[in-house]
Design an enzyme around this catalytic site. Structure first.
Site, PDB file in Angstrom:
ATOM      1  N   LYS A 229       0.611   4.958   6.826  1.00 24.97           N
ATOM      2  CA  LYS A 229       0.138   5.755   5.693  1.00 24.97           C
ATOM      3  C   LYS A 229       0.826   7.116   5.716  1.00 24.97           C
ATOM      4  CE  LYS A 229      -3.000   2.624   4.667  1.00 24.97           C
ATOM      5  NZ  LYS A 229      -2.764   1.711   3.521  1.00 24.97           N
TER       6      LYS A 229
ATOM      7  N   SER B 280       0.797  -1.229   0.000  1.00 27.77           N
ATOM      8  CA  SER B 280       0.000   0.000   0.000  1.00 27.77           C
ATOM      9  C   SER B 280       0.828   1.277   0.000  1.00 27.77           C
ATOM     10  CB  SER B 280      -0.950   0.017   1.204  1.00 27.77           C
ATOM     11  OG  SER B 280      -0.244   0.197   2.416  1.00 27.77           O
TER      12      SER B 280
END
Length: 209
Positions: free
Chosen positions: A96, A58
């Site tokens: 993230k 990701s």
């Protein structure tokens, strides 16, 4: 000057005792230093630095699967562009990039298909996956105070703020859930690098009031 052999023999046991005492003292000192080192390492891991393993794609290509990163738990206020580890929506450690902070309006996309923060476009070319794009779906969110809007660098492979609108904060995460800021890749050695803030986030973003 000569030394009586008998006197030498008498001194031999005393010398042996001194050597044994010195040996025991050295062992105690070594054990003490070892214990101190372990304690310092545990304190650093508990309160300052921690290692995390990257389990997915990701954050490619900034971070690839199986990379190991060092996280600074005393990083101060979280800023736009930071890569942070936090307790995610499923209460799992998640990593993230911060796109918007409390008070920001994050929107996708402008006429050039760029994400904007408070109307200011950000150039994501330095970190966005080369085969990806800012977002497949349009969105516009005002980030509540004390919360963060986060996205993966490999947008089509990332379940991030865009995918958790039904959660508290409409996909944003609480600043209190941030464990720390990732500042370096240390393993594998071939990928060792410092994770710096992309230049695009050094712009002035006037918050919407």
């Amino acid at each position: 000057m000569t030394v009586d052999p008998e006197a030498e023999k008498e001194n031999e046991p005393e010398k042996g005792k001194k050597k044994k005492a010195a040996g025991k003292g050295g062992l105690r000192e070594s054990l003490f230093l070892l214990v101190c080192g372990v304690v310092v390492a545990l304190l650093l891991q508990a309160f300052v630095f921690q290692s995390f393993w990257i389990p997915s794609e990701s954050m490619e290509n900034t971070l690839v699967e199986h990379d190991r990163v060092i996280v600074n738990k005393l990083h101060g206020a979280t800023e736009r562009g930071d890569i942070v580890v936090f307790k995610g929506w499923n209460n799992e450690d998640t990593i993230k990039r911060v796109i918007g902070i409390g008070g920001d309006t994050v929107k996708c996309c402008d006429a050039q298909k760029r994400i904007t923060v408070n109307g200011v476009p950000i150039d994501e070319g330095a970190y966005l996956h080369p085969d990806d794009f800012p977002s497949g779906d349009p969105f516009e969110k005002v980030v509540p105070p004390g919360r963060l809007w986060v996205m993966g660098d490999h947008r089509t492979a990332s379940a991030d703020s865009r995918d958790h609108e039904l959660h508290e904060g409409e996909g944003t995460i609480s600043e209190d859930d941030v464990i720390g800021r990732a500042f370096a890749i240390y393993w594998p050695f071939s990928r060792a690098a410092i994770l710096s803030t992309p230049e695009t986030f050094t712009k002035s973003f006037t918050k919407v009031r």
